[in-house]
Design a protein around this motif. Structure first.
Motif, PDB file in Angstrom:
ATOM      1  N   ARG A 135       0.822  -1.209   0.000  1.00 35.29           N
ATOM      2  CA  ARG A 135       0.000   0.000   0.000  1.00 35.29           C
ATOM      3  C   ARG A 135       0.853   1.255   0.000  1.00 35.29           C
ATOM      4  NH1 ARG A 135      -4.205   0.214   4.741  1.00 35.29           N
ATOM      5  NH2 ARG A 135      -4.744  -1.750   3.695  1.00 35.29           N
ATOM      6  N   LYS A 136       1.902   1.263   0.806  1.00 35.42           N
ATOM      7  CA  LYS A 136       2.766   2.447   0.871  1.00 35.42           C
ATOM      8  C   LYS A 136       3.442   2.703  -0.476  1.00 35.42           C
ATOM      9  CE  LYS A 136       3.763   1.688   5.769  1.00 35.42           C
ATOM     10  NZ  LYS A 136       4.810   1.356   6.760  1.00 35.42           N
ATOM     11  N   THR A 137       3.920   1.637  -1.088  1.00 36.93           N
ATOM     12  CA  THR A 137       4.602   1.803  -2.368  1.00 36.93           C
ATOM     13  C   THR A 137       3.658   2.317  -3.440  1.00 36.93           C
ATOM     14  OG1 THR A 137       6.005  -0.064  -1.736  1.00 36.93           O
ATOM     15  CG2 THR A 137       6.088   0.651  -4.032  1.00 36.93           C
ATOM     16  N   VAL A 138       2.442   1.783  -3.475  1.00 37.03           N
ATOM     17  CA  VAL A 138       1.479   2.196  -4.499  1.00 37.03           C
ATOM     18  C   VAL A 138       1.107   3.665  -4.329  1.00 37.03           C
ATOM     19  CG1 VAL A 138      -0.867   1.839  -5.350  1.00 37.03           C
ATOM     20  CG2 VAL A 138       0.581  -0.125  -4.846  1.00 37.03           C
ATOM     21  N   ILE A 139       0.857   4.082  -3.086  1.00 33.08           N
ATOM     22  CA  ILE A 139       0.513   5.487  -2.837  1.00 33.08           C
ATOM     23  C   ILE A 139       1.681   6.392  -3.207  1.00 33.08           C
ATOM     24  CG2 ILE A 139      -0.106   7.172  -1.065  1.00 33.08           C
ATOM     25  CD1 ILE A 139      -1.617   4.959   0.380  1.00 33.08           C
ATOM     26  N   GLY A 140       2.891   6.010  -2.800  1.00 34.16           N
ATOM     27  CA  GLY A 140       4.063   6.821  -3.115  1.00 34.16           C
ATOM     28  C   GLY A 140       4.308   6.931  -4.610  1.00 34.16           C
ATOM     29  N   LEU A 141       4.193   5.808  -5.323  1.00 39.40           N
ATOM     30  CA  LEU A 141       4.388   5.850  -6.765  1.00 39.40           C
ATOM     31  C   LEU A 141       3.294   6.649  -7.463  1.00 39.40           C
ATOM     32  CD1 LEU A 141       5.507   2.173  -7.513  1.00 39.40           C
ATOM     33  CD2 LEU A 141       6.915   4.238  -7.590  1.00 39.40           C
ATOM     34  N   GLY A 142       2.075   6.596  -6.937  1.00 38.27           N
ATOM     35  CA  GLY A 142       0.990   7.374  -7.537  1.00 38.27           C
ATOM     36  C   GLY A 142       1.226   8.875  -7.426  1.00 38.27           C
ATOM     37  N   ILE A 143       1.634   9.328  -6.231  1.00 36.32           N
ATOM     38  CA  ILE A 143       1.913  10.759  -6.050  1.00 36.32           C
ATOM     39  C   ILE A 143       3.105  11.184  -6.889  1.00 36.32           C
ATOM     40  CG2 ILE A 143       2.507  12.535  -4.362  1.00 36.32           C
ATOM     41  CD1 ILE A 143       1.083  10.887  -2.244  1.00 36.32           C
ATOM     42  N   LEU A 144       4.140  10.345  -6.933  1.00 34.66           N
ATOM     43  CA  LEU A 144       5.321  10.677  -7.728  1.00 34.66           C
ATOM     44  C   LEU A 144       4.982  10.726  -9.215  1.00 34.66           C
ATOM     45  CD1 LEU A 144       8.355  11.209  -7.840  1.00 34.66           C
ATOM     46  CD2 LEU A 144       8.716   8.726  -7.908  1.00 34.66           C
ATOM     47  N   ALA A 145       4.136   9.812  -9.679  1.00 34.69           N
ATOM     48  CA  ALA A 145       3.726   9.833 -11.091  1.00 34.69           C
ATOM     49  C   ALA A 145       2.948  11.106 -11.415  1.00 34.69           C
ATOM     50  CB  ALA A 145       2.885   8.600 -11.402  1.00 34.69           C
TER      51      ALA A 145
ATOM     52  N   SER B 156       5.786  11.138  -0.775  1.00 30.60           N
ATOM     53  CA  SER B 156       5.734  10.064  -1.763  1.00 30.60           C
ATOM     54  C   SER B 156       7.051   9.299  -1.818  1.00 30.60           C
ATOM     55  CB  SER B 156       5.391  10.641  -3.135  1.00 30.60           C
ATOM     56  OG  SER B 156       6.457  11.435  -3.641  1.00 30.60           O
ATOM     57  N   LEU B 157       8.168  10.016  -1.816  1.00 27.86           N
ATOM     58  CA  LEU B 157       9.474   9.350  -1.843  1.00 27.86           C
ATOM     59  C   LEU B 157       9.732   8.586  -0.547  1.00 27.86           C
ATOM     60  CD1 LEU B 157      11.535  12.209  -3.510  1.00 27.86           C
ATOM     61  CD2 LEU B 157      10.836  10.061  -4.566  1.00 27.86           C
ATOM     62  N   ALA B 158       9.287   9.135   0.582  1.00 28.52           N
ATOM     63  CA  ALA B 158       9.451   8.424   1.852  1.00 28.52           C
ATOM     64  C   ALA B 158       8.626   7.142   1.878  1.00 28.52           C
ATOM     65  CB  ALA B 158       9.057   9.335   3.011  1.00 28.52           C
ATOM     66  N   LEU B 159       7.397   7.181   1.350  1.00 27.79           N
ATOM     67  CA  LEU B 159       6.569   5.979   1.298  1.00 27.79           C
ATOM     68  C   LEU B 159       7.195   4.917   0.404  1.00 27.79           C
ATOM     69  CD1 LEU B 159       2.969   7.506   1.072  1.00 27.79           C
ATOM     70  CD2 LEU B 159       4.000   6.316   3.016  1.00 27.79           C
ATOM     71  N   ILE B 160       7.773   5.335  -0.724  1.00 27.14           N
ATOM     72  CA  ILE B 160       8.464   4.377  -1.586  1.00 27.14           C
ATOM     73  C   ILE B 160       9.649   3.761  -0.858  1.00 27.14           C
ATOM     74  CG2 ILE B 160       9.786   4.139  -3.718  1.00 27.14           C
ATOM     75  CD1 ILE B 160       8.054   6.361  -4.900  1.00 27.14           C
ATOM     76  N   ASN B 161      10.370   4.571  -0.112  1.00 26.76           N
ATOM     77  CA  ASN B 161      11.511   4.063   0.654  1.00 26.76           C
ATOM     78  C   ASN B 161      11.061   3.085   1.726  1.00 26.76           C
ATOM     79  OD1 ASN B 161      14.212   3.824   1.172  1.00 26.76           O
ATOM     80  ND2 ASN B 161      14.468   5.843   2.066  1.00 26.76           N
ATOM     81  N   PHE B 162       9.957   3.391   2.409  1.00 23.55           N
ATOM     82  CA  PHE B 162       9.418   2.470   3.411  1.00 23.55           C
ATOM     83  C   PHE B 162       8.994   1.155   2.769  1.00 23.55           C
ATOM     84  CE2 PHE B 162       8.010   6.338   6.085  1.00 23.55           C
ATOM     85  CZ  PHE B 162       9.306   6.468   6.570  1.00 23.55           C
TER      86      PHE B 162
END
Length: 334
Positions: free
Chosen positions: A35-45, A283-289
């Motif tokens: 979930r964290k990765t998907v949210i982070g990638l969505g905001i970054l996109a 977003s980058l922090a969520l991707i890192n997590f």
């Protein structure tokens, strides 16, 4: 007396076969199911699309002045206007590209340097390891921001690429040390020794045996470097070191602070830029997590490997050590 106790029954991770092996194709997509990765990638996109289309979808030229001085958000100016009548939304849309360019260029350059030096030092060992480790230690103590300020004082045109290059040169050392430590633990594994025994060249062992096992660590270091580079670029623009004629979110905050937007109550001048910085950093922090959860099994919650616990009532287990200790205490009279 019987007391209630909990006994955890741990099942295998999701996406595994009954024998405990992971089903084909499941491991590669486990990171993207978090979930964290998907949210982070969505905001970054979203910000990546804005960076590409920003100059074309901006309603006004960010440098154009008008008679709409310091107006709050309205239908004509969604984010309001500045003290000179410039559209804040247009400045933010156009400035997104510079922020992402500096972040990702610095992240790519720093990651390439950290992989080359860190993996080479850890795998080769000996004199090469000592020399490359010494080089990493030297760059580890070089401060990035003061160096950029000194360079900006001598270079007339401090562009985004120059800033990204300086940030990369001063931020690769920590990642190299981490990769060196990981490579030291991998170079004596059985599959590496088997490849070496079959006569595989060193470059092939590194690229096909060592680097695939460092992918998650490299990705985490890349994301961390991008975060640092973006914050450094915004900081330099905010204090006026970077070229203030090139729009980015730090430039918006620089002009807002210079014209005392807070004292005038023009919150729309600086709040949108601050929210964009916070969202991109989140977003980058969520991707890192998400990458950390993918690497560390103890952190996995929503990446397809969460532990399922079934509670069962029973007698409280007593260890032999505690029972023996109680008997010894009775015999000694304590």
């Amino acid at each position: 007396m019987a007391t209630a106790a909990a006994e955890a029954v741990v099942t295998g991770p999701a996406g595994t076969d009954p024998d405990g092996t992971r089903a084909p194709g499941r491991r590669g997509t486990r990171l993207l199911r978090g979930r964290k990765t998907v949210i982070g990638l969505g905001i970054l996109a979203f910000f990546a699309v804005i960076a590409v289309l920003g100059p074309w979808i901006a309603p006004y030229d960010p440098d154009t002045m008008s008679d709409q001085l310091l107006r709050p958000p309205s239908a004509a100016h969604w984010f309001g206007t500045t003290q000179t009548g410039q559209d804040v939304l247009s400045q933010i849309l156009v400035g997104t590209r510079g922020v992402l360019v500096v972040g990702f260029v610095a992240g790519i350059l720093a990651t390439v340097l950290s992989v080359l030096i860190g993996v080479s030092a850890g795998f080769l060992g000996g004199t090469a390891d000592e020399l490359l480790s010494l080089l990493s230690n030297v760059f580890l103590v070089i401060p990035g921001l003061p160096l950029i300020i000194i360079i900006a004082s001598f270079v007339s045109d401090t562009g985004d690429i120059l800033i990204a290059a300086v940030i990369a040169l001063t931020s690769w050392a920590w990642g190299a040390r981490v990769l060196r430590a990981q490579t030291l633990s991998l170079r004596r594994r059985d599959y590496v020794e088997a490849a070496r025994a079959t006569g595989e060249p060193t470059w092939r062992i590194i690229f096909f045996e060592v680097l695939p096992n460092l992918t998650a660590v490299i990705a985490s270091g890349f994301v961390s470097t991008v975060i640092f580079a973006i914050l450094s670029e915004i900081t330099l623009a905010f204090i006026g070191v970077a070229d203030i004629s090139d729009w980015n979110w730090g430039t918006v905050l620089f002009w807002a602070q210079s014209n005392q937007a807070l004292a005038q109550g023009a919150w729309w001048w600086f709040v949108p830029a601050g929210l964009c910085i916070a969202l991109l950093g989140m977003s980058l922090a969520l991707i890192n997590f998400g990458i950390d959860e993918f690497v560390n099994p103890r952190l996995r919650t929503g990446t397809g490997a969460s532990r399922k616990v079934r509670m069962r009532v029973g007698f409280t287990p007593v260890t032999r050590g505690s029972a023996t200790r109680g008997t010894d205490d009775k015999e000694t009279g304590s």
